[in-house]
Structure formats: C-alpha cells, structure tokens
Design an enzyme around this catalytic site. Structure first.
Site, PDB file in Angstrom:
ATOM      1  CG  ASP A  47      -1.428  -2.707 -15.495  1.00  0.00           C
ATOM      2  OD1 ASP A  47      -0.388  -2.822 -16.155  1.00  0.00           O
ATOM      3  OD2 ASP A  47      -2.503  -3.418 -15.510  1.00  0.00           O
ATOM      4  CG  ASP A  88      -0.358  -0.480   2.295  1.00  0.00           C
ATOM      5  OD1 ASP A  88       0.838  -0.878   2.509  1.00  0.00           O
ATOM      6  OD2 ASP A  88      -1.103  -0.690   3.481  1.00  0.00           O
TER       7      ASP A  88
END
Length: 370
Positions: A251, A223
């Site tokens: 991505d 995260d």
C-alpha cells in the site's frame, strides 16, 4: 480461445469497476476472436446482506470451476460493527485460503503522464518498476489462537504469527523465478533482529538463493524498507515478504503512482484459478456516483490475460490503451491535477475501450484535450 471467468464485484465501487473490466475483456474478445464467459457471485457485505455470510460455498465452487477470478472490492462502514466472523473481509480471507492463493503480486510502475499526481519528486519515481511478492495465506492473519482473553482479571488479546517452512519456501522461490525474467534482483524484507519467524524467513531466502546463482539477493529490515521505498524506490526490483509486512508495504508503494486507483494485483495458487483484483478498497463515500477510477481493475484484467491465459499481446494492448488515454489527459478525480477536468468512471472505460477497438480512436481523444 474460450475462457470462463468468475466475477465477484463485491461492495461499494467494486460493482462499478468490475463492470468496466468486463466491458474491456469483451472488447478484447471482439478484437482478438476470444470468447469470455462471465459468471457472477457475491462476496463481502453484499453476501452478508443476502445470505448472512461473507462467502458462500456456492461462490467458492463457482470460482473453482472457473479459469480465473476477477474481484472488485469488499467492505464498508455498514458492516464495521458486525461480529468478527461475519465481517466482509473474512470472505476475502476465506476465499484466499480455500483457493490456496498463497502469493500476491503487486506491480508498481511509473507513468510519465501521472508524475504530477505523486507526492514524490519526479526524479525520485521516474522509471520505478517494482514487483512486490507477498505471502498471502499464513502469518498473523491466519494464525491461531487469535482472540481476546482474560489474564489475571485483565483484558488481554493474542494474535499468532505462524508459518511452516514450506509456506515460506514456495513464495520466496516464486520471487526468485519472477526475478529471472526481470532485473535479477530480489530484496527479502523481514524483522530478523526481533522476530524468530523472520530469522527463519531469512535462512530460507539464503537457501533458495543457492538455486538461483544469476539472481542477486539482499536482505532489508521492514522499517528500513518502508523508508527506502519513498527515498530511493528505484533500488527495488522484486520484493518478497510475509503477509502483514507485504500488506503494509504494497500500500505504501501505491503512493509512488499517486493513487491506489492505478494498481492491479494477482493472487497465485499452486493449482486452480488465480484471482485478480485492484488493491484499492470499496470507497463507499463515492460508490454509485460514477467517480471511481476503473483503471486498476482494467489493469488487473490485463494481468489476468497475461498470467492466467498466456495472452501477452492482448494484455499489452490493454495496457497500451490505458497509457494512451492517460497521455491524452483523461483523469478521474483521484489522479487529476489541480484545475484539471475530471472524467467519470464510464467515460474512462469508454475511452479505453475505444482505443482497443479502433486504433484511430486516440486521435479523437487527443482532439478532446487539444
């Protein structure tokens, strides 16, 4: 030098960009005296339509008998409601497994001429040079069981995150080896505060690091890594992580360049051919309209020249040609600034090819945007 290349165009714009990569490789062969023989196979939705399966044994054998594999893209809404075992993406997963493509390499580089295409400020992305190394054949995407079940009369679902130590070890070791040829920094991404698999991953990273005293290792929770990639991407050199985290983070990293249409990738095996593909999808909404950006596919071919064939000069010349075309102002729609003229897929391919075959061609290109 003579090499046999398996070409799997796939679905959507995969056919258009794969054709561009082949043309560029033919130009490389012409200029440097190499012979590239291309053999074609089907994968994904096109294979489902013709054979009832997203990947045939014949295509797998074709790839195994080749020196390298070029893949376009798979998928599309036409097959979204197909049973799970005949979805286009299953063909790609099976190909990775059958060729033992255990690691995916995704470089993210800064292009001065495309700085305005990025949603991030220029000072944030300037000089970014990151390589994400993603484990590719384990984790949630391959673990069993993976199914819908009934639990006390309620619908339930289970996906299994499974790794053997050897699977983690080999991809982490590869990341350290690659870092030795770069800035000698490895960031290992995990979720060790929650997942047992991540705690094992972190332990192995520490174990591997002892064999690479010249490489600095740091750990980062996934995260936090997702945040740091947009806040301070220049802090990263080589990033290594497990399958799903790598899928998502790579991505995200594509945003730094402004478009998925600019990012190549290589999938590495221990033995046998490597596979090279752009990271973008099949983009069915623009398929067949001569609008797709072919540069990620062309850059994937450059990676193939360098990584599989050891053709460093040839790869560098392809990359130089791409940069010169961009510097000259040519843009497909995905990387064009507001009001900028859009080039077609074919025009972009032709301009890169012109630079490759004629060092003076860039003068014509520059004149077009003078």
């Amino acid at each position: 030098m003579k090499k046999r290349i398996a070409v799997l165009p796939g679905d959507g714009i995969g056919k258009e960009v794969a054709r561009g990569a082949v043309e560029i490789l033919q130009a490389v062969g012409e200029r440097f005296g190499h012979q590239f023989d291309f053999s074609y196979g089907k994968i994904g939705g096109t294979a489902i339509d013709e054979y009832g399966t997203p990947l045939t044994d014949e295509t797998i054998q074709l790839c195994k008998e080749s020196d390298a594999v070029l893949l376009g893209a798979v998928g599309g809404p036409k097959w979204d409601k197909a049973p799970a075992h005949v979805r286009p993406e299953k063909g790609l997963l099976k190909l990775r497994k059958d060729l033992n493509l255990y690691a995916n390499l995704r470089p993210t580089s800064y292009y001065e001429s495309l700085a305005d295409s990025s949603p991030l400020r220029k000072e944030v992305i300037q000089d970014v040079d990151m390589l994400i190394v993603r484990e590719l054949t384990g984790g949630l995407y391959f673990g069993k069981p993976s199914e819908r079940v009934q639990d006390n009369g309620q619908d339930a679902v289970v996906d299994t995150l499974y790794y053997q130590k050897a699977e983690m070890y080999r991809v982490i070791k590869l990341a350290f080896e690659l870092a030795q040829g770069r800035k000698k920094r490895v960031t290992s991404i995990d979720k060790a505060n929650v997942l047992e698999s991540s705690r094992m991953w972190r332990e192995i990273a520490e174990e591997v690091s002892k064999d690479f005293p010249d490489v600095t290792l740091d750990h980062m929770l996934v995260d936090n890594a997702a945040m740091q990639m947009v806040k301070n991407p220049k802090r990263f050199d080589v990033v290594v992580t497990e399958n799903m985290f790598g899928d998502i983070l790579s991505d995200e990293a594509s945003v730094l360049t402004g478009s998925l249409g600019m990012l190549p990738s290589a999938s590495i095996s221990e033995k046998g051919p490597y596979l090279f593909e752009p990271i973008h999808g099949s983009a069915p909404d623009i398929a067949g309209k001569n609008m797709a950006n072919p540069l990620a596919m062309i850059l994937s071919a450059a990676m193939m020249l360098r990584v599989s064939f050891g053709m460093e000069e040839e790869a560098a010349e392809v990359e130089r040609a791409v940069n010169q075309v961009l510097d000259a102002g040519f843009r497909t729609g995905d990387i064009a600034s507001f009001g900028q003229t859009h080039s077609s897929t074919i025009e972009m391919i032709d301009e890169v090819k012109a630079v490759l075959l004629d060092n003076e061609a860039i003068m014509h290109i520059m004149g077009a945007y003078a």
